[in-house]
Design a protein around this motif. Structure first.
Motif, PDB file in Angstrom:
ATOM      1  N   ASN A 160      -7.946   8.172  -2.055  1.00  0.00           N
ATOM      2  CA  ASN A 160      -7.390   8.896  -1.093  1.00  0.00           C
ATOM      3  C   ASN A 160      -8.201  10.178  -0.607  1.00  0.00           C
ATOM      4  O   ASN A 160      -8.666  10.829  -1.321  1.00  0.00           O
TER       5      ASN A 160
ATOM      6  N   LEU B 165       0.881  -1.217  -0.066  1.00  0.00           N
ATOM      7  CA  LEU B 165       0.080   0.106  -0.002  1.00  0.00           C
ATOM      8  C   LEU B 165       0.760   1.243   0.019  1.00  0.00           C
ATOM      9  O   LEU B 165       0.701   2.294  -0.647  1.00  0.00           O
TER      10      LEU B 165
ATOM     11  N   ASP C 233      -4.901   1.811  -8.574  1.00  0.00           N
ATOM     12  CA  ASP C 233      -5.467   0.574  -8.568  1.00  0.00           C
ATOM     13  C   ASP C 233      -4.218  -0.331  -8.126  1.00  0.00           C
ATOM     14  O   ASP C 233      -3.091  -0.149  -8.638  1.00  0.00           O
TER      15      ASP C 233
ATOM     16  N   LEU D 182      -7.514   2.458  -4.821  1.00  0.00           N
ATOM     17  CA  LEU D 182      -7.322   3.373  -3.643  1.00  0.00           C
ATOM     18  C   LEU D 182      -7.782   4.591  -3.797  1.00  0.00           C
ATOM     19  O   LEU D 182      -7.839   5.361  -4.754  1.00  0.00           O
TER      20      LEU D 182
ATOM     21  N   LEU E 106      -6.571   6.317   3.812  1.00  0.00           N
ATOM     22  CA  LEU E 106      -6.892   5.710   2.449  1.00  0.00           C
ATOM     23  C   LEU E 106      -8.060   4.837   2.414  1.00  0.00           C
ATOM     24  O   LEU E 106      -8.281   3.756   3.263  1.00  0.00           O
TER      25      LEU E 106
ATOM     26  N   VAL F 277       0.969   4.209  -2.820  1.00  0.00           N
ATOM     27  CA  VAL F 277       0.696   5.613  -2.715  1.00  0.00           C
ATOM     28  C   VAL F 277       1.859   6.490  -3.147  1.00  0.00           C
ATOM     29  O   VAL F 277       1.817   7.582  -3.718  1.00  0.00           O
TER      30      VAL F 277
ATOM     31  N   LEU G 191     -10.169   1.953   0.661  1.00  0.00           N
ATOM     32  CA  LEU G 191      -9.735   1.012  -0.387  1.00  0.00           C
ATOM     33  C   LEU G 191     -11.201   0.143  -0.613  1.00  0.00           C
ATOM     34  O   LEU G 191     -12.048  -0.145   0.118  1.00  0.00           O
TER      35      LEU G 191
END
Length: 552
Positions: free
Chosen positions: A277, A180, A190, A275, A256, A184, A258
């Motif tokens: 944000n 993860l 994705d 993802l 985040l 980021v 998901l």
């Protein structure tokens, strides 16, 4: 491979990349420990990509882009990390008695000889960008300890507690957290976890393009899937049916969201993590990518108290971002805003959001009927999928509500025709429809490596076709660390917009064949997607290559 002892500087001068004066001044000024290629890049004489282009051509050595290939982690471990870092190389594949190695400097014959002695393999060298090699070393070596620890735990049958535990010390949690965090850092939208016959391939979607991140041993697939299911509260015993879930995690200072999709395949369960944000929540209309005139038109459309405004485009074209930007702009204490979505992607304070649930009968149509009894001012319908939803949305827009929604159509004429094709009376479409925005996403030119270039004949022809003057120079990215050598960093939207006038609406009632609608839109004076895209090309925001991917 024939060994040549021609110096790098001579190769670059002969190829015309640098002048003898630039070479001499760089050799005089660089530190003794600094490599010539690095010194030339630092001074802006060449880019990393230009360096390996000339080396590949002059030395007849193939290039390899590590971001686009599957790297075998067992092959990586054949060589110590310190040796790889010192010599800027990484072993990415072995076959028979051949070891395939990516090197930043293929003229480092001492390192090649050492590799052959250490591994016993015949070495096959390919050129790779130094930044990609360092990135691969950081990614693969740092994760191997957790993977090996996980495999050891599995061999000891000690995995059940680790999978269910929320502790950051367990190897599977470390692996997922690193996954993860890397996503980021790479600005991925994705994460794709693909089970193959003998491995698990992880890919990131960055600016709309998939890039291979790394591979895992096939043995850890079940543990990886189970841990993600536990995180998102899915059924860990169900392996035959698709499942969807969501979870919120903290990555550094960011929160985040998901969205998780699990799909059974031939070689195991495939997972895609979307993802979202939460710092992107406060999208503003000026940031969506509209031109100044388009922004004024869009603001005018959504400022009306009634009517239907449609945002259209294929999946992944940024429709949801535009919708949320409009909702953020309209959100106030004086407005009762209710949405029905599948799924609710972002949560916005002050807006009532409903998640559809088809198995219990909460469809878009059923939810929309219920919303109308809640005295709303503004309604957002995630997507118009059928004639029933279209009919209710249109009637809602005619009875004192502003309705925002999306359709999966390619352009403005197709959108209007699709509503009529769904069985909605052309009179209702003409009376309710305020405006249509059709959009696509294109990649932005990377600002760090953007360079002016002369337009090609194809680019000249495209501007001429659109009735626009072609600039003397266009901007293109040469590739750098910031953009992973792609020349692009981030994305923006290209739009086609139509605000229906009284004249257009009246014509639509009697002229509603597809050809008629095309002519109506064309005669309305709006800017086409091609014209809007070329305007962004002229400003150096994107390129004609990107535009040609979305213009049919």
């Amino acid at each position: 491979m024939q060994r040549t002892h021609r110096r790098l500087g001579d190769l670059l001068v002969d190829s015309g990349m640098i002048t003898p004066e630039q070479l001499n001044s760089t050799l005089e000024q660089k530190e003794a420990s600094q490599k010539l290629g690095d010194a030339l890049i630092e001074r802006g004489y060449i880019s990393e990509q230009q360096l390996i282009d000339v080396l590949s051509l002059q030395l007849n050595i193939p290039q390899v882009h590590l971001a686009n290939i599957v790297i075998d982690h067992q092959t990586v471990n054949l060589v110590d990390q310190s040796f790889s870092r010192q010599n800027e190389l990484i072993c990415y594949k072995k076959a028979d008695n051949i070891l395939y190695v990516a090197m930043a400097n293929p003229l480092n014959f001492f390192a090649i000889d050492d590799l052959q002695m250490m591994t016993g393999f015949q070495v096959n060298v390919a050129l790779a960008l130094p930044s990609e090699i360092i990135s691969a070393i950081n990614r693969l070596y740092n994760e191997e300890d957790s993977v090996n620890e996980l495999l050891t735990s599995m061999n000891k049958n000690a995995m059940d507690d680790d999978v269910l535990s929320a502790s950051d010390d367990t190897p599977i949690v470390k692996i997922i957290n690193k996954l993860l965090l890397s996503a980021v850092e790479e600005r991925a939208s994705d994460i794709h976890i693909d089970p193959h016959e003998f491995s698990v391939v992880v890919r990131f979607r960055i600016d709309g393009e998939l890039h291979t991140y790394r591979t895992f041993p096939k043995e850890i697939l079940n543990v990886l899937v189970t841990r993600i299911k536990v995180m998102s509260e899915l059924d860990i015993t169900e392996k035959r049916l698709p499942q969807d879930g969501r979870v919120t995690v903290a990555i550094g200072k960011d929160r985040l969201d998901l969205r998780i999709s699990v799909l059974p395949t031939l070689f195991g369960e495939r997972i895609v993590l979307r993802l979202l944000n939460t710092k992107d929540l406060l999208l503003k209309i000026p940031n969506v990518g509209f031109t100044e005139s388009q922004q004024k038109t869009f603001m005018k459309m959504i400022a009306k108290p009634t009517g239907l405004v449609l945002i259209t485009g294929p999946t992944g074209s940024g429709k949801t971002s535009t919708l949320y930007a409009a909702l953020n702009h309209l959100n106030s204490e004086s407005q009762n805003i209710i949405t029905i979505e599948d799924p609710v992607e972002y949560q916005i304070d002050g807006i009532n959001q409903i998640q559809t649930n088809a198995p219990i009968g909460l469809t878009f149509a059923a939810g929309l009927r219920a919303i109308l009894r809640q005295d709303p001012n503004i309604i957002m319908v995630g997507e118009i999928r059928d004639s029933e939803t279209a009919e209710i949305a249109i009637r809602a827009s005619l009875t004192g509500h502003l309705v925002l929604s999306t359709l999966h159509t390619n352009d403005v004429p197709t959108t209007i025709y699709r509503l009529i094709d769904m069985g909605v009376d052309p009179f209702l479409v003409a009376a309710s429809l305020t405006g249509v925005v059709s959009q696509r996403l294109v990649r932005r030119v990377c600002r760090d490596c953007a360079r002016p270039v002369d337009p090609s004949p194809i680019e000249h022809a495209l501007f001429e076709k659109a009735g626009l003057e072609c600039p003397h120079e266009l901007m293109k990215g040469t590739g750098c660390k910031s953009c992973h050598q792609t020349g692009y960093l981030g994305r923006t939207a290209v739009h086609e917009m139509l605000e229906l006038s009284e004249e257009t609406s009246e014509m639509l009632i009697t002229h509603h064949s597809f050809k008629d609608i095309q002519n109506l839109v064309k005669d309305s004076g709006g800017v086409s997607m091609l014209e809007n895209g070329l305007t962004k090309v002229a400003k150096g925001i994107t390129t004609v290559d990107e535009l040609l991917k979305i213009i049919s």
